[in-house]
Design a protein around this motif. Sequence first.
Motif: not given
Ligand code: ZN
Length: 147
Positions: A35-42, A121-126, A63-68
């Motif tokens: 889980y990435n609480p910063l963006c809500g990605d799961k 802020s997107r590094v954690k998504c990736a 989650g966001c496009a980057i996380s997926m």
């Molecule tokens: Zn994200």
Amino acid sequence: MSDLRELYQQLIIDHGRSPRNFGELASATHKKDGYNPLCGDKVTVFVSVKDGKVDDIKFIGCGCAISMASASMMTQALKGKNFKDIECLFDKFHSVVTGETEDTAGLGKLEVLAGVKDYPSRVKCATLCWHTLMAALTGFDETISTE
Ligand code: ZN
């Protein structure tokens, strides 16, 4: 914006919209939620390890496009790899997306995610899917948070 950058962005959007290897893996020997609480990605990563190598790997999540896109590309990159290969690749990937190095040699397709280094802020998504994968393989019990 350069053509290359635009191409990369299209690939991320494409993988984000229709992620590869998306779904549960019934034969999984390792599984982990992240889980990435910063963006809500799961994400939930499922790995089937056979003879010390990744036999199959899938994921589910939202989650966001980057996380997926990152999870989608990660699953494509890891089939047939052993833990040592995976550790090396993650190390490399992490250094590139955090901007520690500009050298993307050996990353293959994952290189398209290098652009996130300009958006801290997107590094954690990736990296969420990778942290989750490493936790799955090394067997930590808690849900992995990027915080
Ligand atoms: Zn994200």
